[in-house]
Design a protein around this motif. Structure first.
Motif, PDB file in Angstrom:
ATOM      1  N   SER A 159       0.799  -1.076  -0.003  1.00  0.00           N
ATOM      2  CA  SER A 159      -0.051  -0.073   0.131  1.00  0.00           C
ATOM      3  C   SER A 159       0.864   1.132   0.023  1.00  0.00           C
ATOM      4  CB  SER A 159      -0.887  -0.083   1.280  1.00  0.00           C
ATOM      5  OG  SER A 159      -0.111   0.110   2.358  1.00  0.00           O
ATOM      6  N   ILE A 160       0.270   2.379  -0.531  1.00  0.00           N
ATOM      7  CA  ILE A 160       0.945   3.681  -0.642  1.00  0.00           C
ATOM      8  C   ILE A 160       0.260   4.667   0.006  1.00  0.00           C
ATOM      9  CG2 ILE A 160       1.901   5.230  -2.095  1.00  0.00           C
ATOM     10  CD1 ILE A 160       1.800   3.165  -4.539  1.00  0.00           C
ATOM     11  N   SER A 161       0.845   5.606   0.955  1.00  0.00           N
ATOM     12  CA  SER A 161       0.216   6.609   1.544  1.00  0.00           C
ATOM     13  C   SER A 161       0.619   7.909   0.956  1.00  0.00           C
ATOM     14  CB  SER A 161       1.009   6.822   3.046  1.00  0.00           C
ATOM     15  OG  SER A 161       1.072   5.522   3.682  1.00  0.00           O
ATOM     16  N   GLU A 162      -0.697   8.639   0.537  1.00  0.00           N
ATOM     17  CA  GLU A 162      -0.428   9.760   0.036  1.00  0.00           C
ATOM     18  C   GLU A 162      -0.357  11.007   0.804  1.00  0.00           C
ATOM     19  OE1 GLU A 162      -3.585  10.126  -2.937  1.00  0.00           O
ATOM     20  OE2 GLU A 162      -2.693  12.172  -3.765  1.00  0.00           O
ATOM     21  N   LEU A 163       0.619  11.628   0.692  1.00  0.00           N
ATOM     22  CA  LEU A 163       1.162  12.924   1.503  1.00  0.00           C
ATOM     23  C   LEU A 163       0.496  14.297   0.863  1.00  0.00           C
ATOM     24  CD1 LEU A 163       4.806  12.157   2.384  1.00  0.00           C
ATOM     25  CD2 LEU A 163       2.911  11.802   3.884  1.00  0.00           C
ATOM     26  N   SER A 164       0.086  14.915   1.806  1.00  0.00           N
ATOM     27  CA  SER A 164      -0.458  16.434   1.278  1.00  0.00           C
ATOM     28  C   SER A 164       0.550  17.129   1.136  1.00  0.00           C
ATOM     29  CB  SER A 164      -1.520  16.864   2.035  1.00  0.00           C
ATOM     30  OG  SER A 164      -1.044  17.189   3.198  1.00  0.00           O
ATOM     31  N   ARG A 165       0.623  18.697   0.532  1.00  0.00           N
ATOM     32  CA  ARG A 165       1.642  19.569   0.761  1.00  0.00           C
ATOM     33  C   ARG A 165       1.562  19.837   2.333  1.00  0.00           C
ATOM     34  NH1 ARG A 165       3.235  24.117  -2.389  1.00  0.00           N
ATOM     35  NH2 ARG A 165       1.735  23.477  -4.264  1.00  0.00           N
ATOM     36  N   GLU A 166       0.912  19.953   3.157  1.00  0.00           N
ATOM     37  CA  GLU A 166       0.942  20.161   4.532  1.00  0.00           C
ATOM     38  C   GLU A 166       1.912  19.171   5.050  1.00  0.00           C
ATOM     39  OE1 GLU A 166      -2.970  20.874   5.938  1.00  0.00           O
ATOM     40  OE2 GLU A 166      -3.079  22.730   5.053  1.00  0.00           O
ATOM     41  N   ASP A 167       1.591  17.759   4.761  1.00  0.00           N
ATOM     42  CA  ASP A 167       2.139  16.651   5.443  1.00  0.00           C
ATOM     43  C   ASP A 167       3.647  16.802   4.865  1.00  0.00           C
ATOM     44  OD1 ASP A 167      -0.111  15.424   6.284  1.00  0.00           O
ATOM     45  OD2 ASP A 167      -0.423  14.158   4.541  1.00  0.00           O
ATOM     46  N   LEU A 168       3.959  17.245   3.794  1.00  0.00           N
ATOM     47  CA  LEU A 168       5.467  17.249   3.502  1.00  0.00           C
ATOM     48  C   LEU A 168       5.962  18.461   3.913  1.00  0.00           C
ATOM     49  CD1 LEU A 168       6.830  14.797   1.943  1.00  0.00           C
ATOM     50  CD2 LEU A 168       6.262  16.302  -0.317  1.00  0.00           C
ATOM     51  N   GLU A 169       5.732  19.516   3.910  1.00  0.00           N
ATOM     52  CA  GLU A 169       6.356  20.875   3.985  1.00  0.00           C
ATOM     53  C   GLU A 169       6.396  21.228   5.305  1.00  0.00           C
ATOM     54  OE1 GLU A 169       5.317  23.616   0.939  1.00  0.00           O
ATOM     55  OE2 GLU A 169       5.789  22.015  -0.675  1.00  0.00           O
ATOM     56  N   ASP A 204       8.541  15.450   9.817  1.00  0.00           N
ATOM     57  CA  ASP A 204       9.061  14.931  10.939  1.00  0.00           C
ATOM     58  C   ASP A 204       7.771  13.749  11.536  1.00  0.00           C
ATOM     59  OD1 ASP A 204      11.001  16.762  10.329  1.00  0.00           O
ATOM     60  OD2 ASP A 204      10.633  17.591  12.133  1.00  0.00           O
ATOM     61  N   LYS A 205       6.803  14.211  11.642  1.00  0.00           N
ATOM     62  CA  LYS A 205       5.812  13.213  12.249  1.00  0.00           C
ATOM     63  C   LYS A 205       5.589  12.116  11.301  1.00  0.00           C
ATOM     64  CE  LYS A 205       4.421  16.170  15.579  1.00  0.00           C
ATOM     65  NZ  LYS A 205       4.988  15.826  16.780  1.00  0.00           N
ATOM     66  N   SER A 206       5.734  12.059  10.271  1.00  0.00           N
ATOM     67  CA  SER A 206       5.180  10.919   9.487  1.00  0.00           C
ATOM     68  C   SER A 206       6.804  10.227   8.820  1.00  0.00           C
ATOM     69  CB  SER A 206       4.119  11.136   8.357  1.00  0.00           C
ATOM     70  OG  SER A 206       4.773  12.188   7.640  1.00  0.00           O
ATOM     71  N   ILE A 207       6.801  10.764   7.597  1.00  0.00           N
ATOM     72  CA  ILE A 207       7.986  10.106   6.792  1.00  0.00           C
ATOM     73  C   ILE A 207       9.409  10.008   7.454  1.00  0.00           C
ATOM     74  CG2 ILE A 207       8.414  12.246   5.647  1.00  0.00           C
ATOM     75  CD1 ILE A 207       8.426  10.457   3.084  1.00  0.00           C
ATOM     76  N   LEU A 208       9.697  11.339   8.097  1.00  0.00           N
ATOM     77  CA  LEU A 208      11.140  11.247   8.593  1.00  0.00           C
ATOM     78  C   LEU A 208      11.377  10.117  10.026  1.00  0.00           C
ATOM     79  CD1 LEU A 208      12.342  15.095   8.245  1.00  0.00           C
ATOM     80  CD2 LEU A 208      12.942  12.898   7.017  1.00  0.00           C
ATOM     81  N   GLU A 209      10.150  10.251  10.721  1.00  0.00           N
ATOM     82  CA  GLU A 209      10.297   9.491  11.960  1.00  0.00           C
ATOM     83  C   GLU A 209      10.460   8.064  11.461  1.00  0.00           C
ATOM     84  OE1 GLU A 209      10.603   8.801  15.409  1.00  0.00           O
ATOM     85  OE2 GLU A 209      10.172  11.016  14.821  1.00  0.00           O
ATOM     86  N   HIS A 264      11.453  18.932  -2.329  1.00  0.00           N
ATOM     87  CA  HIS A 264      12.187  17.618  -2.191  1.00  0.00           C
ATOM     88  C   HIS A 264      13.488  18.021  -1.635  1.00  0.00           C
ATOM     89  CE1 HIS A 264       9.563  16.411  -6.161  1.00  0.00           C
ATOM     90  NE2 HIS A 264       8.972  16.255  -5.043  1.00  0.00           N
ATOM     91  N   VAL A 265      14.093  18.824  -2.232  1.00  0.00           N
ATOM     92  CA  VAL A 265      15.325  19.341  -1.767  1.00  0.00           C
ATOM     93  C   VAL A 265      15.421  19.549  -0.315  1.00  0.00           C
ATOM     94  CG1 VAL A 265      17.472  20.785  -1.929  1.00  0.00           C
ATOM     95  CG2 VAL A 265      16.170  20.189  -4.067  1.00  0.00           C
ATOM     96  N   ASP A 266      14.413  20.441   0.045  1.00  0.00           N
ATOM     97  CA  ASP A 266      14.297  20.853   1.525  1.00  0.00           C
ATOM     98  C   ASP A 266      14.027  19.426   2.545  1.00  0.00           C
ATOM     99  OD1 ASP A 266      13.591  22.467   3.645  1.00  0.00           O
ATOM    100  OD2 ASP A 266      11.679  21.925   3.784  1.00  0.00           O
ATOM    101  N   LEU A 267      13.325  18.397   1.808  1.00  0.00           N
ATOM    102  CA  LEU A 267      12.806  17.286   2.786  1.00  0.00           C
ATOM    103  C   LEU A 267      14.223  16.208   2.721  1.00  0.00           C
ATOM    104  CD1 LEU A 267      11.080  15.277   4.130  1.00  0.00           C
ATOM    105  CD2 LEU A 267      10.583  14.183   1.770  1.00  0.00           C
ATOM    106  N   ARG A 268      15.167  16.347   1.646  1.00  0.00           N
ATOM    107  CA  ARG A 268      16.302  15.817   1.512  1.00  0.00           C
ATOM    108  C   ARG A 268      17.273  16.223   2.802  1.00  0.00           C
ATOM    109  NH1 ARG A 268      20.753  14.830  -3.237  1.00  0.00           N
ATOM    110  NH2 ARG A 268      21.659  12.920  -2.320  1.00  0.00           N
TER     111      ARG A 268
END
Lengths: 262, 262
Positions: free
Chosen positions: B51-61, B65-70, B91-95
């Motif tokens: 399964s794939i979880s969809e992230l919104s702009r808010e989730d990602l930007e 830390d709460k989801s993907i990075l943790e 993407h650069v910001d998340l990296r």
């Protein structure tokens, strides 16, 4: 059908490209417009489930009517190419020849150094100006163009992506070091302070491989770096957004003092 | 692992991207940095076998830390993104955020509009200058930048690639027609004869789909064309090499009299 193989090896191929190659009656490949050191013709033939005929520059540019175009009149013929098709003029030329004799063409995109190199550097792609290639020179052919393109881009505060020449027939592939030496030599005669030993540059190597290298430093230091997996690419950054500076530091080891943030 | 999905649908994914997504412990996706009208989350989940979880702009930007990075601290986490990763600043910001908390990152390239649109037009990619995006405007935000970038590129005889804004939250995707109208409006106030009704332009739509459209004509005519599959892109050509002119005629239906060969 022109199918882009992407960067480095057969794993850069898209699912669409794989599907189209499998459905084609015949598959050709050319590997001289760029180097793909991780590509195995044998593995690609296994993936496609059929044999692949390799075309030389002569086959493709001087005499395509004898092979690929003649077959494409009655059959579905795929031509696999490095990177993204149509970026090399020779693909556009072949597509035009096909059109003239009534053969319909299709393009399946591949990954390209044009977005992959900026992406790997952390520099923003919309801040790049014109791209230029440093060619292999001869005593009578030493163009100043690459140097001038960097100068003109910098005047507009734009980064420059510099591709390095390949000569597949002689198996020569220009390295970051050779490219930088070429520019330093042009600097000696042009003397406009564009590429000096303490100018910030970025060397990019082996994209798509398991050992890519992205290194940002002064030109004088980059001359001593062994960049490894070919092909190599160069970037000359202009003024930086703070996030670009942070990315160059974090992912390309740029020394703090070289980073000029706008 | 940032995985580029390429253009239009899941068939733009590379074999490397597929492999990495299958091996990952968790897969996220963001679909707001570009539109992929042919992408089905269900088919992608079948391809990936999870399964794939969809992230919104808010989730990602705002709150990665709460989801993907943790999760990425202990697991191999893949983030699938439209096009080629790192082309979008987010993407650069998340990296960078990942690096700061000690998470190693990897990038799997995807096909990108940056090489695909020039390739589809038959124009040579090294003759493009700076790229620009036409943004959705408000009564207090109507930048002249897109118009000025075309003007500056033309002064150096360079083609201009123009991306058209998307607003995924409001499901607004700018069309060729809206982009041209924006530039014609800027022309009225700037008045430098850069974008007029008889200026040559190229509309590009639906790349990666089974019904791509590339059409070269005067701006006044392109306003009446229905380009179909989104996203749309614009190109303003500068002076042409004869092979570029031939390609615009053969593959984009350009009228002979508009083609200025250098």
């Amino acid at each position: 059908v022109f199918i882009g193989l992407g960067l480095h090896g057969e794993h850069g191929l898209t699912l669409e490209g794989l599907e189209q190659a499998r459905q084609a009656d015949m598959v050709y490949i050319e590997t001289y417009t760029n180097l793909m050191p991780g590509l195995s013709l044998k593995r690609l033939e296994e993936l496609f489930g059929k044999s692949i005929s390799e075309l030389s520059r002569e086959d493709l540019e001087d005499n395509p009517d004898k092979s690929i175009l003649e077959n494409a009149k009655g059959l579905t013929v795929a031509l696999a190419v490095p990177g993204d098709p149509m970026v090399a003029t020779t693909h556009v030329d072949l597509r035009l020849r096909a059109k003239k004799v009534g053969i319909e063409t299709d393009v399946v995109n591949g990954t390209s150094i044009y977005s992959a190199a900026p992406a790997a550097s952390g520099l923003q792609i919309y801040k790049f100006g014109k791209t230029v290639t440093i060619p292999y020179t001869s005593p009578i052919y030493k163009p100043v163009t690459p140097y001038n393109v960097i100068r003109e881009n910098q005047a507009r505060n734009l980064h420059t992506l510099i591709l390095l020449d390949i000569d597949a027939e002689k198996k020569r592939y220009m390295t970051v070091r050779e490219g930088l030496r070429y520019l330093l030599e042009t600097e000696k005669s042009s003397n406009e302070n564009v590429v000096m030993l303490d100018t910030l540059a970025v060397g990019v190597a082996g994209l798509g491989s398991s050992t890519p290298l992205v290194k940002a430093d002064r030109v004088g230091r980059l001359l001593d770096v062994d960049f490894g997996v070919l092909p190599h690419t160069l970037i000359f950054p202009a003024g930086l957004h703070f996030m670009e500076a942070e990315a160059l530091r974090a992912f390309a080891g740029a020394p703090e003092k070289l980073l000029r943030v706008d």
